[in-house]
Design an enzyme around this catalytic site. Structure first.
Site, PDB file in Angstrom:
ATOM      1  N   ASP A 163       0.849  -1.189   0.000  1.00  0.00           N
ATOM      2  CA  ASP A 163       0.000   0.000   0.000  1.00  0.00           C
ATOM      3  C   ASP A 163       0.887   1.244   0.000  1.00  0.00           C
ATOM      4  OD1 ASP A 163      -1.558   2.129   2.005  1.00  0.00           O
ATOM      5  OD2 ASP A 163      -2.852   1.166   0.540  1.00  0.00           O
TER       6      ASP A 163
ATOM      7  N   THR B 190      -3.202   5.518  -4.014  1.00  0.00           N
ATOM      8  CA  THR B 190      -2.072   6.188  -3.353  1.00  0.00           C
ATOM      9  C   THR B 190      -0.747   5.907  -4.061  1.00  0.00           C
ATOM     10  OG1 THR B 190      -1.969   4.312  -1.822  1.00  0.00           O
ATOM     11  CG2 THR B 190      -3.155   6.248  -1.076  1.00  0.00           C
TER      12      THR B 190
END
Length: 557
Positions: free
Chosen positions: A64, A97
């Site tokens: 992530d 992101t």
């Protein structure tokens, strides 16, 4: 990368340092590219994981983008700005992101040749702003497709695409349904005003043990609490719930309070006053006949005695956020004083209160609520590390579901949307005259960084595949064609059913362009702080100066 040095800065005066001109702009470009290179391998279903070690010694393994950049420490101010945009993207839409960092780094990289040719940054910025306006327009008018919110299967497919690159994506539809159920539970449509507050009202509780398939969305809430008295009931069907924001304890005086006792029965009188107060408070509660009392403050032993005698179960020291969620789930109103309780403050929507022991911990479940607008997601798994990664992935999945429900438009994934928008921008660039044409065209080419990275991450032939994809996008009928992240082949995203929410792409483009514009406008870095070595030298010289008179005076004596 992690030890990236801050730019060398010229000294203007004591304690003030400065660096300026083209050198600063090129340093900013290099810093942005370095940050983008760190997480470039984290894009797509074949992405690599990063192992992060924080100062406390704990280890996190994730792909992530936001989670990775949160743990990175850099000195360069432009690199810090790049890290901040990942956090912005996460807070706004919860996904994309990694993409936003890669795009921002590429937008900075394509500006480098123009800066080296001494093109003024204002000209580049003007082209970038025009490109952003056109990107937004092309996305909304030419690329985005509406999605039917009644078609649950299609929504699940979009969520599956967005978390397919993460660990949770391997569990298929199960995890997507968890996210969608949670978001639909907290969804409020009040006369056209839509509100989905998953941060406050959809809490994730991680309980190690069991398997991931044991996870579920509760129609209500749960807390890591047990009733405070052994004689209190641990299971109540259709409970009457009273929520308090006050303590069921005798209010003591502040630290400056003095009490003078002159008679032997004064202390007994004080104890009697305290007992009378607690009895009156409990009487205010008991007359409304609640089955369960939940308070954010403490409960004295005497109050426990009176409430247990009245067959009332009590939970104490609940967090304010948990109490707010419980109030929304069971329809109760939080009361601040016991003498202000009304019948309408009692929560009646809950179907069951139960205390269960899971592992070594006791958990209170208030579930089977009637139309709850708050929920708890109970996550089970083999270890805390895996549960932490599953939680991060589930947060992303819930954000995707929220974005679709608030703005029901989708765009093709796999780099197809970047190729389609880039082709439309290249066509429009032909109508430009003057120096802004080159930076504008560079932005259209920079968008190709997403499909290029997808090809690289799955080991495909980058140049050949990208050239073929560019040729496909010459005609509009192939605008949904992109890269299969597993094989690196060119496929139609409609066939693979790979889609992304429009809101994520819009936010990524806006954030990336705005960041590039801000960094290109910087032509000075001024620091008013001294280096640690200088400060230490000054401190030691002052200490020596103070010590010399003492030595001389000793010699004189």
């Amino acid at each position: 990368m992690f030890g990236m040095e801050a730019p060398r800065i010229l000294v203007l005066s004591q304690g003030t340092k400065r660096e300026s001109g083209r050198k600063v702009q090129l340093e900013n470009v290099r810093a942005a590219k370095a940050i983008a290179d760190v997480i470039r391998t984290c894009l797509g279903p074949k992405s690599m994981l990063k192992m992060l070690m924080n100062p406390m010694g704990s280890i996190v393994m994730t792909n992530d983008g936001n989670a990775i950049l949160r743990e990175i420490t850099v000195q360069h101010p432009a690199a810090k700005t790049m890290i901040e945009i990942s956090r912005t993207q996460d807070e706004e839409v919860g996904d994309g992101t990694t993409s936003v960092i890669i795009l921002a780094g590429e937008f900075m990289a394509v500006a480098q040749p123009f800066l080296e040719r001494n093109m003024h940054p204002t000209v580049i910025i003007s082209a970038y702003r025009q490109a952003l306006d056109d990107m937004t327009e092309f996305l909304k008018k030419d690329v985005a497709l509406p999605i039917d919110l009644n078609n649950e299967q299609q929504i699940l497919q979009v969520i599956q695409c967005c978390i397919g690159t993460k660990i949770l994506g391997k569990t298929g539809e199960f995890a997507c349904r968890l996210a969608l159920d949670a978001v639909k539970t907290v969804y409020i449509d009040d006369n056209g005003r839509k509100e989905i507050d998953i941060k406050r009202y959809a809490k994730i509780e991680k309980v190690p043990g069991g398997v991931l398939e044991d996870s579920k969305v509760l129609k209500g809430v749960m807390f890591n609490k047990d009733v405070i008295h052994s004689k209190m009931r641990r299971r109540i069907e259709k409970p009457r719930i009273l929520l308090l924001d006050c303590g069921l304890e005798y209010k003591k005086g502040e630290s400056q309070t003095d009490i003078e006792m002159t008679k032997e029965n004064d202390f007994t009188a004080l104890l009697q006053i305290e007992e009378d107060y607690i009895q009156a408070v409990c009487a205010d509660i008991i007359k409304f006949k609640p089955d369960l009392v939940v308070t954010e403050k403490g409960v004295s032993d005497l109050a426990q005695h009176f409430l247990a005698k009245a067959n009332i179960s009590v939970l104490r020291r609940l967090k304010k956020t948990d109490n707010n969620r419980l109030a929304r789930a069971c329809g109760a109103t939080i009361v601040n004083r016991t003498d202000e309780i009304r019948e309408e403050d009692i929560g009646l929507k809950a179907g069951l209160f139960e205390v269960q022991k899971i592992g070594d911990e006791y958990f209170s479940f208030i579930v089977e609520c009637e139309n709850p607008k708050a929920c708890t997601i109970l996550l089970r798994g083999p270890s805390k590390d895996i549960l932490g990664e599953v939680e991060r992935n589930l947060q992303d999945a819930m954000c995707v579901a929220r974005n679709i429900l608030l703005e029901p438009f989708i765009v093709p994934g796999g780099g197809a949307v970047e190729m389609a928008v880039g082709k439309l921008m290249s066509d429009k660039a032909k109508s430009f005259t003057g120096v802004t044409q080159s930076p504008y065209r560079a932005i259209s080419r920079a968008l190709e960084v997403i499909p290029r990275t997808l090809i690289q991450n799955c080991g495909g032939n980058t140049i050949r595949t990208l050239t073929e994809l560019r040729a496909k996008h010459v005609t509009d009928e192939f605008k949904t064609w992109g890269i299969d992240g597993d094989t690196g082949a060119i496929v139609d995203m409609k066939t693979l059913d790979i889609w992304e929410p429009l809101a994520v792409k819009l936010q990524a483009y806006k954030t990336a362009i705005e960041t590039a514009v801000i960094l290109l406008r910087i032509d000075d870095i001024v620091s008013g702080s001294k280096k640690r070595e200088t400060l230490e030298k000054e401190a030691s010289s002052r200490a020596n100066a103070n010590a010399k008179p003492t030595e001389e005076s000793q010699k004189e004596e």
